[in-house]
Design a protein around this motif. Sequence first.
Motif, PDB file in Angstrom:
ATOM      1  N   PHE A  31       1.465   1.293  -8.446  1.00 47.96           N
ATOM      2  CA  PHE A  31       1.827   0.077  -9.169  1.00 47.96           C
ATOM      3  C   PHE A  31       2.885   0.383 -10.228  1.00 47.96           C
ATOM      4  N   ASP A  34       6.393   1.072  -9.003  1.00 50.02           N
ATOM      5  CA  ASP A  34       7.126  -0.125  -8.598  1.00 50.02           C
ATOM      6  C   ASP A  34       7.556  -0.972  -9.789  1.00 50.02           C
ATOM      7  N   LYS A  35       6.736  -0.987 -10.868  1.00 49.62           N
ATOM      8  CA  LYS A  35       6.973  -1.907 -11.970  1.00 49.62           C
ATOM      9  C   LYS A  35       7.609  -1.271 -13.203  1.00 49.62           C
ATOM     10  N   ILE A  91      -2.023  -7.262 -10.115  1.00 51.21           N
ATOM     11  CA  ILE A  91      -1.326  -7.234  -8.818  1.00 51.21           C
ATOM     12  C   ILE A  91      -0.792  -8.621  -8.468  1.00 51.21           C
ATOM     13  N   GLU A  92      -1.614  -9.653  -8.695  1.00 57.78           N
ATOM     14  CA  GLU A  92      -1.200 -11.015  -8.353  1.00 57.78           C
ATOM     15  C   GLU A  92      -0.054 -11.500  -9.224  1.00 57.78           C
ATOM     16  N   THR A  93      -0.062 -11.114 -10.512  1.00 61.32           N
ATOM     17  CA  THR A  93       0.965 -11.594 -11.445  1.00 61.32           C
ATOM     18  C   THR A  93       2.122 -10.621 -11.617  1.00 61.32           C
ATOM     19  N   GLY A  94       1.931  -9.363 -11.185  1.00 61.72           N
ATOM     20  CA  GLY A  94       2.952  -8.342 -11.402  1.00 61.72           C
ATOM     21  C   GLY A  94       3.061  -7.927 -12.851  1.00 61.72           C
ATOM     22  N   SER A  95       2.006  -8.184 -13.632  1.00 62.57           N
ATOM     23  CA  SER A  95       2.025  -7.918 -15.074  1.00 62.57           C
ATOM     24  C   SER A  95       1.519  -6.516 -15.404  1.00 62.57           C
ATOM     25  N   SER A 160      -2.608  -3.179   1.900  1.00 61.74           N
ATOM     26  CA  SER A 160      -1.979  -3.560   0.634  1.00 61.74           C
ATOM     27  C   SER A 160      -2.659  -2.884  -0.547  1.00 61.74           C
ATOM     28  N   TRP A 162      -3.784  -4.447  -3.099  1.00 59.72           N
ATOM     29  CA  TRP A 162      -4.934  -5.287  -3.430  1.00 59.72           C
ATOM     30  C   TRP A 162      -6.169  -4.828  -2.661  1.00 59.72           C
TER      31      TRP A 162
END
Length: 403
Positions: A31, A34-35, A91-95, A160, A162
């Motif tokens: 994660f 990627d972010k 994961i859902e928000t990319g936060s 994934s 998730w």
Amino acid sequence: MRKNRNVWILLTGEFVAGFGLWLGIIGDLEFMQDKVSSDFLKSLILVAGIFAGIIAGPLAGKITDQYNKKTIMLYSGIARLISVAFMFIAIETGSVWWMIAFLIAINLSAAFYFPALQATLPLVVEKKDLLQLNGIHTNVSTLSRILGTAAAGIFLSVMSLWTLYLLAFISYVVLFILTCFLKVDEQKGKAQSIKEDAASNGQGFKEVFPLIKGQPLVLMTLVLTIVPILFIGGFNLIIIAISEIQNNPSVKAWLYAAEGISFMLGAFFVKRYGNKSPYATLLFFSTIIGISQLVLYFTNMPIITVVAFILFGFSVGTFFPTAATIFQTNVPSDFHGRFFSFRGMFDDFTYQIVLVATGLLLDIIGFQQMTVIFGVLSLLITGCFYMKFRNGNRENSLFEEAG
């Protein structure tokens, strides 16, 4: 111990929890890769979770002594499940902020869970079996790390992120259920605890410092632990950097597995064939750790990278049991509690410094130059102690202690 249901519950729970933990750690790295572009920021994110656990440490220890251990482990299990929910949101928000919340929550739950677990082990077996149980517990933990990281590397190629955390969540549910079946007589250790509390009343770390200063071998060992921490402190960032250099996400799992397997082999080696001189063993494998860091300069060659991790894992597998033996045999038993508490704080503080320094150096000078700096520093620390104790009566006294 084979017929002891509590032992089987604790060991199975340790494996399941460790498997889920390392699925999550590999997911964290994926994660962040990627972010978050900056390695320094990655290190600060990881430090946030560790720092939260350190702050909670004194309170967790006090609560563990005052309340039912099983209850603490159950509440910690609930907190762990809630923390994974934060990661689903991330994961859902990319936060990245939700990921930080996840890291803080899961480290807080671990700060309460592991002291309770360690306090439970002496309550489920006789004193004569405790050393054997601790050894088995350590091997189960290492095995879960090897299989968890290897599985995570495979899973990420077919599912994934998730879904990976869903598997970790299921692992924690299984751990919670297993903990419910524990039956522990917590009255067993109360009399001894009262005696220890009375003996240590009014005493703190200030009595430990003269003790360490008066034990050259203990002081040397304590400082030498910085050498493996230079590698371990930024271990996850190093794994990410290697993955990026080689452009191969699956290499994370292979490196974790190589280090974990060689660690177990090193622990087996030192137990069965260990050098009679802990002093010589520490210096030798401290040198090998420094060399393994220097070898990582050639990290663009996958085989060389794996070899470096094998060397490091084997060396650490011999280093830490040897260091623990030195501490246990050279520090008077009356000081064990205070000394090991001090050592834990020393290690945690050093880990954070190394983690932040690793992220900063990766941003400023790059991976290969950083490994050279850490490798040279490790060899200098080792060489200074070797030269200091090479000649004179002090060296002789150390070898007599080591023998």
